[in-house]
Scaffold this motif. Structure first.
Motif, short mmCIF file in Angstrom:
data_model
loop_
_atom_site.label_atom_id
_atom_site.label_comp_id
_atom_site.label_asym_id
_atom_site.label_seq_id
_atom_site.Cartn_x
_atom_site.Cartn_y
_atom_site.Cartn_z
N UNK A 1 0.88 -1.17 0.00
CA UNK A 1 0.00 0.00 0.00
C UNK A 1 0.92 1.21 0.00
N UNK A 2 1.17 1.74 -1.19
CA UNK A 2 2.18 2.78 -1.34
C UNK A 2 1.73 4.08 -0.68
N UNK A 3 2.63 4.68 0.06
CA UNK A 3 2.41 5.99 0.65
C UNK A 3 3.00 7.03 -0.29
N UNK A 4 2.16 7.55 -1.21
CA UNK A 4 2.66 8.49 -2.21
C UNK A 4 3.03 9.84 -1.59
N UNK A 5 2.63 10.06 -0.36
CA UNK A 5 2.99 11.30 0.31
C UNK A 5 4.32 11.25 1.03
N UNK A 6 4.96 10.07 1.07
CA UNK A 6 6.25 9.95 1.74
C UNK A 6 7.30 10.76 0.99
N UNK A 7 8.13 11.52 1.69
CA UNK A 7 9.13 12.35 1.01
C UNK A 7 10.04 11.51 0.12
N UNK A 8 10.42 12.07 -1.02
CA UNK A 8 11.32 11.37 -1.92
C UNK A 8 12.73 11.32 -1.37
N UNK A 9 13.51 10.39 -1.90
CA UNK A 9 14.89 10.25 -1.47
C UNK A 9 15.26 8.78 -1.31
N UNK A 10 16.53 8.53 -1.09
CA UNK A 10 17.01 7.16 -0.97
C UNK A 10 16.80 6.66 0.45
N UNK A 11 15.55 6.42 0.77
CA UNK A 11 15.15 6.01 2.11
C UNK A 11 14.66 4.57 2.06
N UNK A 12 15.45 3.67 2.63
CA UNK A 12 15.08 2.26 2.68
C UNK A 12 14.79 1.82 4.10
N UNK A 13 14.54 2.79 4.98
CA UNK A 13 14.16 2.43 6.34
C UNK A 13 12.76 1.81 6.33
N UNK A 14 12.50 0.99 7.32
CA UNK A 14 11.20 0.32 7.43
C UNK A 14 10.43 0.93 8.60
N UNK A 15 9.25 1.44 8.29
CA UNK A 15 8.35 1.95 9.31
C UNK A 15 7.56 0.75 9.85
N UNK A 16 7.95 0.25 11.03
CA UNK A 16 7.37 -0.98 11.55
C UNK A 16 5.94 -0.80 12.03
N UNK A 17 5.47 0.44 12.14
CA UNK A 17 4.09 0.66 12.53
C UNK A 17 3.15 0.88 11.36
N UNK A 18 3.71 1.01 10.15
CA UNK A 18 2.89 1.33 8.98
C UNK A 18 1.90 0.22 8.66
N UNK A 19 2.34 -1.03 8.79
CA UNK A 19 1.45 -2.14 8.46
C UNK A 19 0.21 -2.11 9.35
N UNK A 20 0.42 -1.94 10.66
CA UNK A 20 -0.71 -1.96 11.58
C UNK A 20 -1.60 -0.73 11.41
N UNK A 21 -1.00 0.41 11.11
CA UNK A 21 -1.77 1.66 10.97
C UNK A 21 -2.56 1.70 9.68
N UNK A 22 -1.94 1.33 8.58
CA UNK A 22 -2.52 1.59 7.27
C UNK A 22 -2.88 0.32 6.49
N UNK A 23 -1.96 -0.65 6.49
CA UNK A 23 -2.12 -1.78 5.59
C UNK A 23 -3.13 -2.79 6.11
N UNK A 24 -3.00 -3.22 7.35
CA UNK A 24 -3.91 -4.22 7.88
C UNK A 24 -5.37 -3.77 7.85
N UNK A 25 -5.69 -2.53 8.25
CA UNK A 25 -7.10 -2.11 8.15
C UNK A 25 -7.64 -2.19 6.72
N UNK A 26 -6.82 -1.75 5.74
CA UNK A 26 -7.27 -1.80 4.35
C UNK A 26 -7.41 -3.24 3.88
N UNK A 27 -6.50 -4.10 4.31
CA UNK A 27 -6.53 -5.50 3.91
C UNK A 27 -7.73 -6.23 4.52
N UNK A 28 -7.95 -6.01 5.80
CA UNK A 28 -9.08 -6.67 6.47
C UNK A 28 -10.42 -6.16 5.94
#
Length: 382
Positions: free
Chosen positions: A260-287
């Motif tokens: 579930x792409x976050x198109x509002x995330x700032x551009x740049x070479x950012x490969x960090x993982x937001x470990x809360x993103x799945x629970x906040x955004x992805x799981x609700x949309x998936x369920x």
């Protein structure tokens, strides 16, 4: 002097080299790649989807060419090419905007796509695991599916090298410009390579390279996280499902892979993982969309990069006539690069060898729209 120097041995660079040498086996083609292990490359992290369901005819036709390559892969890439692990479960686009979906379907069928319209009740009957709440309908294409991205990349690279392309571990850091073209590239090692034509296929680094040649493009890296989940049940028969909100789901192993792409995330070479993103955004949309997944386990999250075109989300291909006649770019694929790579390689070959497109006319995806600031966007599901 070389005939063609390609910056980037990712899926675009390899597809271009392979098509160039198929068109003219006598060409001298060199690919420059700083990371031959593909540690930061986008292709191995791609979802692998190949779909024909677009609104822009060019994107439809490019996907159709890729499907043709997939179905004769060993004939095209060689009998020792790796198995693509092609899975033809189909693609399902769903949205609340039925008018746009149906308008796009008319374009798709006019271009030979075998797709069908499904009313919400048809969706519920065909795919009872999906919730149809809020949907205006869906479009299903049975001929689409997904493959292993790294296998296609390795196959195209091996094909290019077998046909005579040379792979150099180095980095293009600058260009020497003379008149209306590039005369040479300067490598990080200090070496200069002269050539008749240059291709910038450096993926998320392509915009930086193009700027050094004096050709600004509105493309930047954008983080994309992919989540692998497991659950009690079998959904291996599902198609690749995409909805208008950006949710993308397909079977993977004994579970699912979800994005579930976050198109509002700032551009740049950012490969960090937001470990809360799945629970906040992805799981609700998936369920919400697949209610049987009210219980699941997140197995892993990985991060990759899109070369996102901030002008319109479509690729930019070709040269800048009159300013950089022999410098060709292919970037800004915004997540559609893998599925269009074979057609892009063929298109760049046509421009370099013939000076014009011979198969799919990609002029509307060229650099002129960047200069004119006239977006050429996909309608509906991206």
């Amino acid at each position: 002097m070389r005939d063609v120097v390609i910056a980037g041995a990712g899926i675009m660079g390899c597809a271009t080299a392979a098509h160039l040498l198929c068109a003219d086996p006598g060409l001298d083609v060199t690919i420059i790649e700083p990371d031959p292990g593909y540690g930061l490359a986008s292709t191995p992290r791609a979802s692998g989807g190949v779909r024909q369901m677009y609104s822009c005819p060019e994107n439809i036709e490019m996907s159709r060419y890729t499907l043709a390559i997939i179905h004769r892969w060993r004939e095209f890439a060689g009998h020792e090419a790796p198995d693509l692990l092609w899975r033809q479960n189909g693609y399902l686009l769903i949205d609340g905007d039925s008018e746009t979906l149906q308008r796009n379907l008319a374009v798709q069928t006019a271009h030979g796509v075998r797709a069908e319209w499904l009313e919400p009740e048809d969706l519920a009957a065909r795919f009872p695991q999906l919730s149809v709440r809020g949907l205006g309908g869906g479009v299903f294409s049975a001929d689409d599916g997904w493959l292993d991205p790294y296998s296609m990349l390795r196959g195209l690279l091996a094909m290019a090298r077998r046909l005579g392309a040379r792979l150099r571990k180095d980095r293009v850091v600058d260009f020497e410009i003379a008149g209306s073209g590039v005369r040479a590239v300067v490598l990080e090692s200090g070496e200069r390579l002269m050539a008749h034509a240059f291709v910038d296929a450096a993926g998320c680094w392509a915009a930086e390279l193009a700027a050094r040649a004096g050709m600004p493009v509105p493309v930047e890296p954008m983080r994309r996280m992919e989540h692998q989940v497991e659950f009690a049940g079998d959904l291996s028969f599902l198609p690749f499902v995409k909805d208008g909100a950006g949710l993308a789901v397909r079977p993977q192993g004994d579970g699912l892979t979800v994005g579930l792409v976050d198109f509002g995330h700032p551009g740049g070479f950012d490969l960090t993982i937001d470990h809360g993103y799945f629970e906040r955004r992805v799981w609700p949309a998936l369920a919400h969309r697949i209610p049987v997944l009210d219980w699941l386990r997140l197995r892993a999250t990985t991060a990759g990069l899109y070369d996102q075109n901030r002008l319109d989300g479509n690729m930019i291909i070709g040269n800048w006539p009159g300013r950089l006649d022999n410098f060709y770019i292919a970037c800004g694929f915004s997540g559609h690069g893998l599925m269009h790579a074979p057609a892009v390689g063929r298109a760049l070959t046509e421009l370099i060898v013939h000076g014009e497109y011979k198969t799919i006319d990609l002029a509307r995806l060229g650099y002129q729209r960047v200069l004119d600031r006239t977006p050429y966007r996909e309608r509906g599901v991206r």
